[in-house]
Motif scaffolding. Structure first.
Motif, mmCIF file in Angstrom:
data_model
loop_
_atom_site.group_PDB
_atom_site.id
_atom_site.type_symbol
_atom_site.label_atom_id
_atom_site.label_comp_id
_atom_site.label_asym_id
_atom_site.label_seq_id
_atom_site.Cartn_x
_atom_site.Cartn_y
_atom_site.Cartn_z
ATOM 1 N N HIS A 1 0.841 -1.193 -0.099
ATOM 2 C CA HIS A 1 -0.183 -0.083 -0.048
ATOM 3 C C HIS A 1 0.673 1.249 0.048
ATOM 4 N N TYR A 2 2.022 1.331 0.623
ATOM 5 C CA TYR A 2 2.777 2.542 0.775
ATOM 6 C C TYR A 2 4.270 2.058 0.261
ATOM 7 N N ILE B 1 6.651 -11.182 16.786
ATOM 8 C CA ILE B 1 6.007 -10.514 15.695
ATOM 9 C C ILE B 1 6.403 -10.097 14.451
ATOM 10 N N GLY B 2 5.641 -9.831 13.189
ATOM 11 C CA GLY B 2 6.159 -9.960 11.968
ATOM 12 C C GLY B 2 6.960 -8.666 11.873
ATOM 13 N N LYS C 1 6.971 -6.274 9.567
ATOM 14 C CA LYS C 1 5.833 -4.908 9.073
ATOM 15 C C LYS C 1 5.578 -4.326 10.644
ATOM 16 N N ALA C 2 5.055 -5.325 11.580
ATOM 17 C CA ALA C 2 4.559 -4.864 13.126
ATOM 18 C C ALA C 2 5.904 -4.566 13.739
ATOM 19 N N HIS D 1 6.924 -0.915 12.737
ATOM 20 C CA HIS D 1 5.803 0.072 13.044
ATOM 21 C C HIS D 1 5.776 0.283 14.788
ATOM 22 N N GLN D 2 5.878 -0.873 15.455
ATOM 23 C CA GLN D 2 5.861 -0.644 16.861
ATOM 24 C C GLN D 2 7.101 0.096 17.404
ATOM 25 N N GLN E 1 6.633 8.548 19.918
ATOM 26 C CA GLN E 1 5.642 9.149 20.863
ATOM 27 C C GLN E 1 6.232 9.284 22.265
ATOM 28 N N GLU E 2 6.992 8.317 22.758
ATOM 29 C CA GLU E 2 7.726 8.351 23.854
ATOM 30 C C GLU E 2 8.393 9.642 23.937
ATOM 31 N N GLN F 1 8.273 12.055 21.761
ATOM 32 C CA GLN F 1 7.616 13.296 21.307
ATOM 33 C C GLN F 1 8.242 13.993 20.211
ATOM 34 N N CYS G 1 0.716 7.504 9.174
ATOM 35 C CA CYS G 1 1.229 7.015 8.109
ATOM 36 C C CYS G 1 1.993 7.739 7.236
ATOM 37 N N LYS H 1 2.645 7.271 -0.165
ATOM 38 C CA LYS H 1 1.529 6.489 -0.401
ATOM 39 C C LYS H 1 1.774 5.758 -2.197
#
Lengths: 304, 238
Positions: free
Chosen positions: B86-87, B139-140, B142-143, B146-147, B154-155, B157, B163, B169
């Protein structure tokens, strides 16, 4: 043989005794759950609310594109339910949990058919259109469906939807667990394939339960000690783990007994060896005989 | 002499022609693309040690961010592409990230159990296809990407978390999508664009490009400008 009052009571006594013995001799309710079904574990701590699962579901099931598919947060302002054109929806909840900056932290919840181990809809279906398959899928066969919608009433999660807009060929619609895809070797459900963070883990239910327990054990601070779907209504193929109590996320609080157990026990004990119809019609027959005789007597008297 | 001039000029034209035919490609980008296509052997067992111990082991062996040779990777793999596409891949500035946080264990959280293997391995050595029944906890790829990326961004900031913050895209080939007659005029072309991108059309009607006066929150240096538009400062031909 003339049925005297004495004989009638004898007959009733025998039928009653056999009726009392019947339920105990009839087999106790047994679960028809498949022994090694597939399932999905949804980890709500991982879900980021991107709604790619809705998109993936729509693509593989040839459904219309989800509403506001392009990461539009306004879609979360209203709680949505799966319907005829969307087999899964993601909702957002603010449970009071705060993030690192003390801002309210959202929890996203994916909703779809839970694919119960002992589904109430299968038990309620009078035409055998819904069946529980060996691989865990609760499968709907439109060719057998008569459109009574008992499944919709029976479902404890209020999942099946009905095509009310289609008067000629309406269907009951719900998540298919991508039956055709997962029936193939190595096949995956559309939502689990597309999920970018693996919030949805696909695998054998037994493996997933172990995995969920391991996740909770390794980080008890993060997770609440509850696997939703492990025991609810006798167990479901879809399982959830979360950092927020499930009661705050619109998960229904359900008993551990499978939904069909009570209804099926009553039904099976009432109808085993057809004792209850025999009893009923025997009783009615007896009454008729008795009153008929009385009538004859009165008629005779009247005629005399 | 004339023969020589003719010969050399001919040779030069030939060389020029050959070099013109070859499109220049960025060597580091090509290298990154090649690297992203590689598949590495699956690491079945990892050493489950405390992250502090792992960090100490790296210090002891003298492995720092200065050992990084590539400036950047393309976070892409046939493992992911097999399932979906998709991307476009994310260009991950490995060296820059490492120099900024100076902690290899932020991403290289475990090492392979096999001591003969290097202290840090690629993500795709341990994280491959999703939902491997033999390693359900793993986990795979892709995950894992992303994780790892989103959680850290996020942590801290800092860094993108959406996405399109990291990805471009995959734009479908518009050759088949656009249906225009030969010699279509400007209005027809606009109508054809709006056939699919109707939202873009509606959004434009709210901007200072269309209105006489109005805000222009997405125009650089005019973000707080409330009196922007063709009635005041902007010019356009609508």
């Amino acid at each position: 043989m003339q049925l005297t009052r004495r004989n009638f009571f004898k007959f009733m006594g025998v039928t009653g005794a056999s009726a009392a013995a019947a339920p105990s001799s009839a087999q106790a309710w047994q679960s028809k759950a498949p022994p090694d079904p597939y399932g999905c574990l949804v980890d709500l701590t991982r879900c980021i609310g991107c709604r790619k699962c809705e998109e993936g579901c729509a693509t593989v099931n040839k459904l219309p594109a989800p509403v506001k598919a392009t990461c539009d947060c306004t879609v979360f302002e209203k709680k949505r339910r799966p319907d005829v054109n969307a087999f899964t929806t993601v909702n957002r909840y603010f449970s009071g949990k705060l993030d690192v900056l003390d801002k309210p932290s959202p929890t996203y919840v994916k909703v779809q058919c839970m694919h119960c181990q002992d589904p109430a809809c299968v038990s309620a279906c009078i035409s055998g259109a819904i069946t529980k398959k060996e691989n865990g899928t609760v499968h709907y066969n439109v060719d057998r469906c008569i459109g009574c919608r008992y499944c919709m009433v029976a479902c404890p999660f209020e999942i099946p939807a009905y095509e009310y807009h289609d008067p000629i060929t309406p269907e009951v619609r719900k998540c298919t667990f991508c039956f055709d895809r997962i029936s193939k070797e190595g096949g995956l459900p559309g939502c689990a394939t597309i999920c970018p963070v693996e919030a949805i883990t696909f695998g054998k239910r037994e493996t997933l339960l172990k995995l969920a327990k391991q996740r909770i054990k390794s980080d008890p601070n993060k997770y609440v000690d509850h696997i939703y779907g492990e025991k609810e209504v006798g167990g479901t193929s879809w399982l959830y783990v979360s950092s927020v109590p499930f009661s705050k996320l619109s998960f229904p609080e359900l008993p551990e007994t499978p939904s069909p157990k009570l209804a099926e026990t009553i039904q099976h004990s009432l109808f085993s060896y057809l004792w209850s119809p025999i009893l009923l019609f025997g009783f009615l027959g007896g009454m008729m005989y008795k009153f008929d005789k009385k009538d004859e007597n009165t008629q005779d008297k009247g005629g005399a | 002499m004339i023969k020589k001039i003719v010969f050399y000029s001919g040779l030069m034209i030939l060389v020029a022609g050959l070099s013109m035919a070859q499109v220049w490609k960025a060597p580091d980008q090509e290298k990154a693309k090649e690297r992203a296509k590689e598949r590495v052997k699956f690491v079945k067992e990892y050493k489950n040690e405390d992250i502090i111990l792992h960090k100490m082991a790296l210090v002891e062996k003298g492995i720092t961010h200065k050992d990084i040779t590539e400036n950047y990777f393309l976070l892409d793999s046939p493992i992911i592409k097999e399932r979906e596409d998709h991307y476009g891949p994310v260009r991950f500035a490995h060296k820059r990230h490492a120099a900024l946080i100076e902690d290899c264990t932020a991403c290289h959280h475990y090492r392979p159990k096999d001591e003969s293997m290097s202290e840090t391995t690629r993500c795709s050595a341990c994280h491959q296809d999703s939902f491997n029944p033999e390693h359900p906890e793993r986990i795979g790829l892709k995950a894992a990407f992303h994780q790892q990326c989103t959680e850290c961004h996020q942590e801290k900031q800092d860094g993108p978390v959406t996405c399109t913050g990291c990805h471009l895209k995959n734009v479908p080939d518009h050759k088949d999508l656009v249906k225009l007659a030969d010699g279509a005029d400007a209005f027809e072309v606009t109508a054809e664009c709006l056939r699919c991108h109707d939202q873009a059309g509606e959004d434009m009607l709210k901007t200072a490009h269309w209105n006489w006066r109005g805000p222009s929150p997405f125009t650089v240096e005019h973000r707080k400008d409330v009196q922007h538009g063709k009635g005041t400062t902007a010019l356009n031909n609508y």
